[in-house]
Design an enzyme around this catalytic site. Structure first.
Site, short mmCIF file in Angstrom:
data_model
loop_
_atom_site.label_atom_id
_atom_site.label_comp_id
_atom_site.label_asym_id
_atom_site.label_seq_id
_atom_site.Cartn_x
_atom_site.Cartn_y
_atom_site.Cartn_z
CE LYS A 97 6.97 -0.49 3.64
NZ LYS A 97 7.52 0.90 4.16
CE LYS A 139 5.13 4.27 9.34
NZ LYS A 139 5.46 4.50 8.00
CG HIS A 157 -1.79 9.91 14.69
ND1 HIS A 157 -0.34 10.62 14.47
CD2 HIS A 157 -2.56 10.51 15.10
CE1 HIS A 157 -0.62 11.11 15.73
NE2 HIS A 157 -1.54 10.86 16.56
CG ASP A 158 -7.82 11.68 11.30
OD1 ASP A 158 -8.54 12.80 12.23
OD2 ASP A 158 -7.53 12.30 10.32
CG ASN A 185 -16.41 8.33 13.21
OD1 ASN A 185 -17.08 7.66 14.01
ND2 ASN A 185 -16.78 9.50 12.28
CB THR A 186 -11.25 9.96 10.99
OG1 THR A 186 -12.26 10.90 11.29
CG2 THR A 186 -10.73 10.31 9.52
NE ARG A 210 17.07 1.51 0.53
CZ ARG A 210 17.40 3.08 1.53
NH1 ARG A 210 18.59 3.53 1.05
NH2 ARG A 210 16.85 2.34 2.85
#
Ligand code: C5P
Length: 240
Positions: A34, A63, A65-66, A69-70, A216
């Site tokens: 990740k 993540k 978030h916009d 289109n973006t 961890r």
């Protein structure tokens, strides 16, 4: 699914050299790596390339978030990087979710590469029930998570990230082949650290998780490869 393919190692490091050391050390023992905001902001596309060029799978956890289109553009860029799975915020809304899914489908078809999975994040677990009213959300936390999960699955999302504690009400809302990914995993033998709502690998898989993000318990183990082997045995014991 092989047990090792259920393990996503959280590359929570701040530079490419440290990431490379982990890929070399445990790359043949886990299915996924990740990459989150810290490492991507430091090392950029080179870190995704490091993972995929070693024949390993990359979970790009930025993540998105916009506006639709973006986000579509960001997804297309991530497909060109060969990321196998990436996250968006469900709260970006149905049109944003549809734009992300369409961009993943169209870009992978045009590049003739496998379509990456788009994974939805519901309510950040750093937010508690007392935070929601201030955000204009009046329904209880569990209802908010359930509502966002149903919205995303209704749009055909490929998977959901949730706490293992949420599996009892999230799993029934996520129809296969969509997957559920859970962080907050602590084998009985590992330190809890700052994680509070935790589960062992065995119970998370038994309760319906498909993949687990684990940092961890592996990175701070004296022998990380042995820690992974012990986690693999727990996953196999879950019998799913
Ligand atoms: O080291 P640890 O196993 O706690 O790492 C878990 C990983 O999952 C970290 O990268 C952390 O940012 C992420 N995560 C989390 N809890 C959430 C969401 C993501 O620990 N609720």
């Amino acid at each position: 699914m092989a047990a090792r393919d259920r393990i996503i190692f959280a590359l929570d490091v701040g530079d490419l050299d440290s990431a490379r050391k982990w890929v070399e050390k445990i790359g043949s023992h886990v299915g996924w790596f990740k990459v989150g905001l810290e490492l991507f902001s430091a090392a950029g596309p080179a870190v995704v390339d490091l993972i995929t060029s070693s024949g390993l799978k990359c979970f790009l956890d930025l993540k998105f978030h916009d506006i639709p289109n973006t986000v579509a553009g960001a997804v297309r860029s991530a497909v060109r990087l060969n990321a196998h799975m990436m996250t968006i915020h469900i709260s970006g809304g149905p049109e944003m979710i549809r734009a992300a899914l369409a961009a993943a489908r169209e870009e992978s078809e045009s590049l003739k590469v496998p379509r990456p999975r788009i994974i939805g994040v519901s309510v950040l677990t750093s937010l508690g029930r007392d935070d929601l009213p201030g955000l204009g959300i009046s329904r209880p936390l569990q209802e908010q998570v359930s509502g966002l999960v149903e919205l995303a699955c209704g749009e055909g999302i490929d998977g959901i990230v949730c706490s293992p504690a949420d599996l009892p009400f999230v799993r029934p809302r996520v129809p296969e082949p969509a997957v559920i990914i859970t962080p907050g995993i602590r084998p009985g033998w590992s330190e809890k650290g700052d994680q509070k709502r935790i589960a062992t690998p065995e119970s998370a898989i038994r309760d319906g998780a498909d993949l687990m993000v684990i940092g961890r318990p592996i990175s701070q183990a004296q022998d990380p490869v042995r820690a992974i082997e012990m986690i693999v045995r727990e996953v196999e014991a879950a019998g799913r």
